[in-house]
Design a protein around this motif. Structure first.
Motif, PDB file in Angstrom:
ATOM      1  N   ALA A 119       0.833  -1.202   0.000  1.00 34.56           N
ATOM      2  CA  ALA A 119       0.000   0.000   0.000  1.00 34.56           C
ATOM      3  C   ALA A 119       0.873   1.260   0.000  1.00 34.56           C
ATOM      4  O   ALA A 119       0.571   2.237  -0.693  1.00 34.56           O
ATOM      5  N   TYR A 120       1.955   1.214   0.751  1.00 35.32           N
ATOM      6  CA  TYR A 120       2.885   2.360   0.791  1.00 35.32           C
ATOM      7  C   TYR A 120       3.495   2.595  -0.586  1.00 35.32           C
ATOM      8  O   TYR A 120       3.590   3.747  -1.049  1.00 35.32           O
ATOM      9  N   SER A 121       3.872   1.524  -1.264  1.00 34.73           N
ATOM     10  CA  SER A 121       4.477   1.656  -2.599  1.00 34.73           C
ATOM     11  C   SER A 121       3.493   2.213  -3.620  1.00 34.73           C
ATOM     12  O   SER A 121       3.894   2.816  -4.623  1.00 34.73           O
ATOM     13  N   GLN A 122       2.185   2.018  -3.371  1.00 37.02           N
ATOM     14  CA  GLN A 122       1.155   2.513  -4.291  1.00 37.02           C
ATOM     15  C   GLN A 122       0.672   3.917  -3.928  1.00 37.02           C
ATOM     16  O   GLN A 122      -0.102   4.512  -4.676  1.00 37.02           O
ATOM     17  N   GLY A 123       1.142   4.420  -2.772  1.00 36.46           N
ATOM     18  CA  GLY A 123       0.701   5.750  -2.347  1.00 36.46           C
ATOM     19  C   GLY A 123      -0.718   5.783  -1.828  1.00 36.46           C
ATOM     20  O   GLY A 123      -1.387   6.824  -1.894  1.00 36.46           O
ATOM     21  N   TRP A 124      -1.186   4.681  -1.266  1.00 35.39           N
ATOM     22  CA  TRP A 124      -2.561   4.623  -0.758  1.00 35.39           C
ATOM     23  C   TRP A 124      -2.576   5.177   0.670  1.00 35.39           C
ATOM     24  O   TRP A 124      -2.675   4.449   1.655  1.00 35.39           O
TER      25      TRP A 124
ATOM     26  N   SER B 150     -10.067   6.548   0.587  1.00 38.76           N
ATOM     27  CA  SER B 150     -10.695   6.570  -0.738  1.00 38.76           C
ATOM     28  C   SER B 150      -9.705   6.150  -1.824  1.00 38.76           C
ATOM     29  O   SER B 150     -10.086   5.462  -2.786  1.00 38.76           O
ATOM     30  N   LYS B 151      -8.439   6.547  -1.671  1.00 35.40           N
ATOM     31  CA  LYS B 151      -7.427   6.109  -2.638  1.00 35.40           C
ATOM     32  C   LYS B 151      -7.309   4.589  -2.632  1.00 35.40           C
ATOM     33  O   LYS B 151      -7.210   3.952  -3.684  1.00 35.40           O
ATOM     34  N   ALA B 152      -7.286   4.018  -1.434  1.00 40.00           N
ATOM     35  CA  ALA B 152      -7.140   2.561  -1.318  1.00 40.00           C
ATOM     36  C   ALA B 152      -8.338   1.839  -1.926  1.00 40.00           C
ATOM     37  O   ALA B 152      -8.184   0.793  -2.569  1.00 40.00           O
ATOM     38  N   ILE B 153      -9.539   2.407  -1.754  1.00 42.34           N
ATOM     39  CA  ILE B 153     -10.740   1.766  -2.294  1.00 42.34           C
ATOM     40  C   ILE B 153     -10.795   1.900  -3.817  1.00 42.34           C
ATOM     41  O   ILE B 153     -11.009   0.912  -4.534  1.00 42.34           O
ATOM     42  N   ILE B 154     -10.574   3.113  -4.325  1.00 36.11           N
ATOM     43  CA  ILE B 154     -10.716   3.347  -5.766  1.00 36.11           C
ATOM     44  C   ILE B 154      -9.529   2.783  -6.538  1.00 36.11           C
ATOM     45  O   ILE B 154      -9.702   2.048  -7.524  1.00 36.11           O
ATOM     46  N   SER B 155      -8.302   3.101  -6.111  1.00 37.13           N
ATOM     47  CA  SER B 155      -7.128   2.563  -6.804  1.00 37.13           C
ATOM     48  C   SER B 155      -7.059   1.048  -6.655  1.00 37.13           C
ATOM     49  O   SER B 155      -6.640   0.340  -7.575  1.00 37.13           O
ATOM     50  N   GLY B 156      -7.480   0.561  -5.480  1.00 36.82           N
ATOM     51  CA  GLY B 156      -7.532  -0.884  -5.280  1.00 36.82           C
ATOM     52  C   GLY B 156      -8.529  -1.537  -6.209  1.00 36.82           C
ATOM     53  O   GLY B 156      -8.304  -2.646  -6.703  1.00 36.82           O
ATOM     54  N   ALA B 157      -9.642  -0.851  -6.489  1.00 37.70           N
ATOM     55  CA  ALA B 157     -10.642  -1.380  -7.414  1.00 37.70           C
ATOM     56  C   ALA B 157     -10.066  -1.478  -8.826  1.00 37.70           C
ATOM     57  O   ALA B 157     -10.339  -2.423  -9.557  1.00 37.70           O
ATOM     58  N   TYR B 158      -9.252  -0.482  -9.202  1.00 37.07           N
ATOM     59  CA  TYR B 158      -8.579  -0.528 -10.509  1.00 37.07           C
ATOM     60  C   TYR B 158      -7.665  -1.749 -10.581  1.00 37.07           C
ATOM     61  O   TYR B 158      -7.626  -2.468 -11.591  1.00 37.07           O
ATOM     62  N   LYS B 159      -6.912  -1.983  -9.520  1.00 35.19           N
ATOM     63  CA  LYS B 159      -6.003  -3.132  -9.514  1.00 35.19           C
ATOM     64  C   LYS B 159      -6.802  -4.430  -9.537  1.00 35.19           C
ATOM     65  O   LYS B 159      -6.430  -5.382 -10.243  1.00 35.19           O
ATOM     66  N   TYR B 160      -7.883  -4.461  -8.770  1.00 34.75           N
ATOM     67  CA  TYR B 160      -8.754  -5.629  -8.760  1.00 34.75           C
ATOM     68  C   TYR B 160      -9.234  -5.933 -10.177  1.00 34.75           C
ATOM     69  O   TYR B 160      -9.215  -7.072 -10.634  1.00 34.75           O
TER      70      TYR B 160
END
Length: 502
Positions: free
Chosen positions: A245-250, A254-264
């Motif tokens: 998560a740190y490497s992705q800047g989450w 909201s970043k973790a949910i939305i950017s995580g959804a992109y990765k998903y």
């Protein structure tokens, strides 16, 4: 007038034909789907279609047979169970310590290799064609979906996702998690209920350190989908997920949910893994295991429980289900092993036969051997296991194939195959239990060849002391099915170190 009557008669006949077809084949006959699924799927799918007419079932034909797919999953720790039932744990190579009589665990001692039979149950689609479990096949895409923010709020009610984002540094500060999930779904075309279900199943109804924020290098980071949650201990798993998560800047929820959804979406939903089933079993990849999200054999079913509760009372929602169709499925549904402390051990401890090749290994199931006519094979069954079928087999001269089938304590079986070349017609007897080692020339079972054996053969030839069973087999040094002066001479040469028998 007669022409009109003929037309009306033809139309009436057509209606009757359609009605008969419908009555015989059910709902699927109406939309021509029945031919796309095997007969063993049809009854259950018809019942679902009748209750939920807006549900659409798609047959996905798998390029591998069911057995081939099962073999790919039945390997070391590819699939795991955290259940304490011995009957669910695997004793395959690498999953059981035979010296210590102990199961080998992984993931900080909480998971064990799932048995082949448990894997088969969860791999068999026919076990999940009911309204409680069908959602493991639900298409995860959001296209043409009618779910609103309100629908998400109802879905996550009573969980941490029903709350509000309070971090002032978060661009969604003061807004609900449901709004964030809805926006993530719109941007990625992933069903918002799939996103919410995944988050809740991974983190629990109360959330976790990765949803509340975990500090890495003095920065709070979030990982709602627990990407890179890998490792041998709970601490290692947590730190690996947080560092990712740190490497992705989450650094916000909201970043973790939305950017995580992109990765998903990028990792799974846009590939063949667009259902929970395919995320658990990637049956379309030649390796069969690439992009499988979970090792936990039950995870796909666990994820769908909350989906079932939400959808079961909504009959007018259009949903698409992708259901795998395997070639060469078992004739009946793969059964779920009973939940007991009994071992599922159908592995022989030993197998001995004349000229047996290769050397015995409990995980090798095909062997070759030679029969001299009347022959014995010695086995050592595990405690509580049984031999299934015959223990005596008729042998034809030259080539024969027999199977020794072992039934485990939980009722499942494993067959060991013997290709037998027999010098003449005879009988093979399977004997379970301890025995003396068979050594050519050893006529009294003391596991060595001495002058006593030479004397025993001479007495046999004089009809004074007739050799039987293993003693006869060992005395027949040239495997011609009889004891002659040639055998006497062979033992004599062995004792003189001029011709070794073994």
């Amino acid at each position: 007038m007669s022409f009109r009557i003929k037309i009306e008669s033809l139309l009436l006949a057509l209606v009757i034909l359609l009605c008969v077809s419908f009555n015989q084949n059910g709902i699927f006959a109406q939309n021509n789907v029945i031919g796309k699924f095997p007969k063993s799927y049809i009854t259950a799918l018809n019942e679902l279609q009748e209750k939920y007419p807006n549900w659409h079932f798609v047959a996905d034909f798998v390029p591998l047979t069911f057995e081939e797919s099962l073999n790919m999953q039945d390997d070391l720790f590819v699939k795991l169970t955290n259940k304490q039932y011995n009957s669910w744990r695997s004793m395959r190579k690498g999953c059981y310590d035979w010296n210590k009589n102990k199961f080998i665990s992984t993931n900080d001692g909480t998971f064990f290799g799932a048995s082949r039979e448990v894997i088969a149950y969860y791999l068999d689609p026919r076990n999940f064609l009911d309204e409680d479990n069908i959602f493991i096949f639900l298409d995860h895409s959001f296209e043409n979906n009618t779910i609103s923010v309100k629908g998400i709020e109802n879905f996550v009610k009573g969980t941490f996702l029903s709350g509000i984002i309070s971090d002032s540094n978060d661009e969604y500060s003061g807004r609900s998690y449901s709004e964030v999930i809805f926006d993530a779904a719109q941007k990625t075309n992933v069903n918002p209920l799939i996103l919410a279900s995944t988050i809740l199943n991974l983190n629990g109804n109360n959330g976790s350190e990765l949803t509340n924020g975990f500090k890495v290098k003095n920065k709070k980071v979030y990982n709602f989908y627990k990407f890179y949650s890998i490792g041998n201990t709970a601490t290692e798993i947590l730190y690996n997920a947080a560092n990712f998560a740190y490497s992705q800047g989450w650094t916000t929820q909201s970043k973790a949910i939305i950017s995580g959804a992109y990765k998903y979406f990028n990792d799974f939903s846009h590939l063949d893994n667009n259902t929970y089933y395919y995320q658990n079993f990637n049956v379309f990849d030649i390796d069969g295991r690439v992009f499988q999200i979970s090792q936990n054999i039950e995870e796909a079913v666990n994820y769908t429980k909350i989906l079932h509760r939400f959808y079961k009372n909504i009959n007018d929602t259009k949903l698409v289900f992708h259901i795998p169709v395997f070639d060469s499925l078992p004739s009946s549904n793969s059964p779920l092993p009973s939940k007991t402390t009994s071992l599922n051990n159908y592995y022989l401890n030993n197998l001995e036969g004349y000229m047996l090749t290769p050397s015995f290994n409990r995980y090798v199931y095909e062997y070759s051997m030679i029969s001299r006519g009347e022959e014995r094979v010695y086995i050592d069954l595990p405690d509580g296991a049984k031999l299934v079928g015959n223990d005596t087999f008729s042998l034809n001269r030259e080539n024969n194939v027999i199977k020794i089938t072992v039934k485990s304590q939980t009722g499942f079986t494993q067959a060991y195959s013997l290709k037998i070349y027999s010098y003449k017609n005879g009988t093979l007897t399977v004997v379970n239990g301890p025995h003396n080692k068979i050594i050519t020339g050893d006529t009294n079972g003391d596991e060595k060849v001495t002058l006593v054996d030479l004397a025993n053969i001479r007495l046999h030839l004089l009809n004074i002391n007739i050799l039987k069973n293993d003693d006869f087999i060992c005395a027949d040094t040239n495997c011609d099915g009889k004891i002659t002066t040639t055998d006497l001479e062979n033992v004599k040469l062995h004792l003189l170190n001029l011709k070794l028998l073994n």
